[in-house]
Design a protein around this motif. Structure first.
Motif, PDB file in Angstrom:
ATOM      1  N   GLU A  60      16.253  -6.010  -5.917  1.00 29.63           N
ATOM      2  CA  GLU A  60      14.801  -6.178  -5.783  1.00 29.63           C
ATOM      3  C   GLU A  60      14.349  -6.013  -4.343  1.00 29.63           C
ATOM      4  OE1 GLU A  60      12.163  -7.079  -8.361  1.00 29.63           O
ATOM      5  OE2 GLU A  60      13.774  -5.787  -9.059  1.00 29.63           O
ATOM      6  N   GLN A  61      15.162  -6.493  -3.402  1.00 27.80           N
ATOM      7  CA  GLN A  61      14.813  -6.342  -1.994  1.00 27.80           C
ATOM      8  C   GLN A  61      14.784  -4.869  -1.593  1.00 27.80           C
ATOM      9  OE1 GLN A  61      17.706  -7.502   1.054  1.00 27.80           O
ATOM     10  NE2 GLN A  61      16.088  -8.616   2.123  1.00 27.80           N
ATOM     11  N   THR A 115       6.800 -10.111 -12.925  1.00 25.71           N
ATOM     12  CA  THR A 115       7.394 -10.306 -11.611  1.00 25.71           C
ATOM     13  C   THR A 115       6.545 -11.291 -10.823  1.00 25.71           C
ATOM     14  OG1 THR A 115       6.137  -8.472 -10.721  1.00 25.71           O
ATOM     15  CG2 THR A 115       8.308  -7.956 -11.597  1.00 25.71           C
ATOM     16  N   MET A 148       2.731  -5.862  -2.191  1.00 28.73           N
ATOM     17  CA  MET A 148       4.140  -5.468  -2.178  1.00 28.73           C
ATOM     18  C   MET A 148       4.869  -6.059  -0.980  1.00 28.73           C
ATOM     19  SD  MET A 148       6.450  -3.917  -3.881  1.00 28.73           S
ATOM     20  CE  MET A 148       5.573  -2.879  -5.046  1.00 28.73           C
ATOM     21  N   ARG A 175       4.803  -3.385 -10.599  1.00 27.72           N
ATOM     22  CA  ARG A 175       5.566  -2.160 -10.811  1.00 27.72           C
ATOM     23  C   ARG A 175       4.665  -0.977 -11.126  1.00 27.72           C
ATOM     24  NH1 ARG A 175      10.809  -3.590 -10.503  1.00 27.72           N
ATOM     25  NH2 ARG A 175      11.151  -5.813 -10.684  1.00 27.72           N
ATOM     26  N   GLN A 190       9.324   0.745  -2.319  1.00 30.87           N
ATOM     27  CA  GLN A 190       7.962   0.801  -2.850  1.00 30.87           C
ATOM     28  C   GLN A 190       6.919   0.710  -1.749  1.00 30.87           C
ATOM     29  OE1 GLN A 190       7.220   1.502  -6.112  1.00 30.87           O
ATOM     30  NE2 GLN A 190       9.425   1.838  -6.073  1.00 30.87           N
ATOM     31  N   TYR A 230       5.565  -9.596  -1.835  1.00 31.99           N
ATOM     32  CA  TYR A 230       6.674  -9.713  -2.781  1.00 31.99           C
ATOM     33  C   TYR A 230       8.011  -9.477  -2.079  1.00 31.99           C
ATOM     34  CZ  TYR A 230       9.662  -8.757  -6.809  1.00 31.99           C
ATOM     35  OH  TYR A 230      10.678  -8.788  -7.725  1.00 31.99           O
ATOM     36  N   HIS A 231       8.052  -8.497  -1.182  1.00 30.70           N
ATOM     37  CA  HIS A 231       9.277  -8.223  -0.421  1.00 30.70           C
ATOM     38  C   HIS A 231       9.664  -9.444   0.417  1.00 30.70           C
ATOM     39  CE1 HIS A 231      12.250  -5.827   1.733  1.00 30.70           C
ATOM     40  NE2 HIS A 231      11.745  -6.278   2.874  1.00 30.70           N
ATOM     41  N   SER A 256      11.749  -3.127  -3.422  1.00 29.16           N
ATOM     42  CA  SER A 256      10.443  -3.420  -2.835  1.00 29.16           C
ATOM     43  C   SER A 256      10.270  -2.730  -1.484  1.00 29.16           C
ATOM     44  CB  SER A 256      10.255  -4.935  -2.685  1.00 29.16           C
ATOM     45  OG  SER A 256      11.280  -5.507  -1.883  1.00 29.16           O
TER      46      SER A 256
END
Length: 396
Positions: free
Chosen positions: A295-296, A234, A257, A240, A302, A260-261, A299
């Protein structure tokens, strides 16, 4: 430490360690059985998995064991009128209760450490054992069922001769929104590469079909070696595994994280802008749009999980103190040598109050609906009930 305190501590430790060994062995046996069924691990990999499963077994065994110990010891002390005797001698009963609470506090700190070790080191080590054995697991299943499925790849074969797969068809999902890869060959061999987290595949007379934006089809006569990644690469390496990091590293992973978001949100914004320029609207059936939307959302969840994780590990650890604070007054009030009855009398409110409230707080906090501190809801309720009972017991 006085004679009375030493007496209580010695009695508690004798019962505690005896029960701890028995319960830990039982939980470890159950954990090994679950891994054997779920992952298909053989005898040697199961032996390698024992050190990684042990912290997990201990973190569940210690709270129940200390509750059993205090119910046993304080129920017996109350039944034999020892509390009445020391009150008649002008000694406060709290001198007998304090050692149990201090021992529970020490065990709570140990359990916090065990929770951290089990979720981080234990999880990663167990996964490494599975990766080392993934080819053996696949061969074992293929010999009996002629098919093998995992979350990273699947294999169908006509037959298995030794370590040679006859007429295999391998399907694996590429990272991101890149589609799938289907490989068919005359024969194939599997070999795990845990260092690089992949499975090496040696193919003979293969045909590879790749779907997605850059779909390709090519044939390769003779021998050809490819690999199947066991992890999705990723934007942030190893992201992950963020919720399985040690507590000391969680703040760093929270920042990763969030980054990434932000990247995912930028990708979606760019795709949305492109749709506006072309006069189109994003389609929910578009694999690329669906992937980045998921994914949005993933994340975002997460980030909430990372906020919750330290609270969960501390709250789980301090269940020892909560259970002890509840168990001591209940055992004293029972005034019975039947420690089994005393234990289940104390365990019932734990079962009906602590664990449901703990699970509710963890689930809502991980989803982002409640603040992360709500993980302590079960602890607070049990401490309030136990404190009230202890006050009433001492007063009477």
């Amino acid at each position: 430490m006085g004679i009375l305190q030493r007496y209580i501590i010695e009695e508690l430790l004798k019962v505690f360690f005896l029960a701890l060994v028995s319960l830990t062995a039982l939980l470890l046996f159950i954990g090994l059985g679950q891994q054997a069924i779920r992952e298909g691990l053989g005898f040697v990999p199961l032996l390698k998995a024992i050190p990684y499963l042990l912290p997990n077994a201990l973190r569940f065994a210690i709270p129940g064991t200390i509750l059993f110990a205090v119910c046993n010891v304080y129920g017996r002390v109350s039944a034999s009128n020892e509390l009445t005797a020391i009150k008649a001698a002008g000694i406060s009963p709290i001198s007998l209760i304090a050692p149990g609470l201090i021992l529970a506090l020490i065990l709570s700190l140990v359990c916090v450490w065990l929770n951290d070790v089990a979720v981080s080191w234990g999880h990663m080590g167990l996964r490494h054992v599975v990766m080392q054995s993934i080819d053996d697991i696949a061969y074992s299943v293929l010999r009996t069922k002629k098919s093998f499925y995992s979350d990273k790849f699947s294999i169908l074969v006509k037959d298995v001769e030794g370590d040679l797969l006859i007429r295999p068809e391998i399907t694996m999902t590429k990272s991101g929104d890149q589609g799938m890869v289907t490989i068919s060959a005359a024969t194939a061999k599997l070999e795990s590469d845990p260092l690089h987290k992949r499975v090496m595949v040696t193919l003979t007379d293969s045909r590879i079909h790749s779907t997605g934006p850059e779909g390709q089809l090519f044939e390769h006569p003779g021998s050809f070696v490819t690999s199947i990644p066991l992890e999705d690469p990723t934007a942030v390496e190893g992201i992950r595994d963020a919720s399985h990091q040690p507590m000391r590293r969680i703040p760093v992973w929270q920042a990763k994280m969030k980054s990434y978001h932000h990247q995912v949100s930028q990708v979606l914004a760019a795709k949305g802008a492109a749709c506006l320029v072309t006069g189109q609207s994003p389609s929910i059936d578009d694999p690329s749009w669906l992937y980045w939307t998921n994914e949005q959302q993933w994340s975002k969840v997460q980030i909430s999980r990372l906020k919750t994780e330290p609270h969960r590990r501390w709250a789980n650890g301090f269940s020892c103190l909560c259970f002890t604070l509840l168990g001591i007054p209940l055992a004293i009030r029972q005034r019975s040598n039947d420690f089994i009855t005393s234990f289940f009398t104390a365990f019932l409110p734990v079962l009906l109050l602590y664990y449901p409230l703990m699970a509710l707080g963890v689930d809502r906090a991980k989803d982002g609906d409640w603040p992360a501190a709500m993980v302590w809801l079960g602890n607070v309720v049990v401490i309030a009930v136990g404190g009230w009972l202890l006050h009433r017991t001492m007063k009477n």
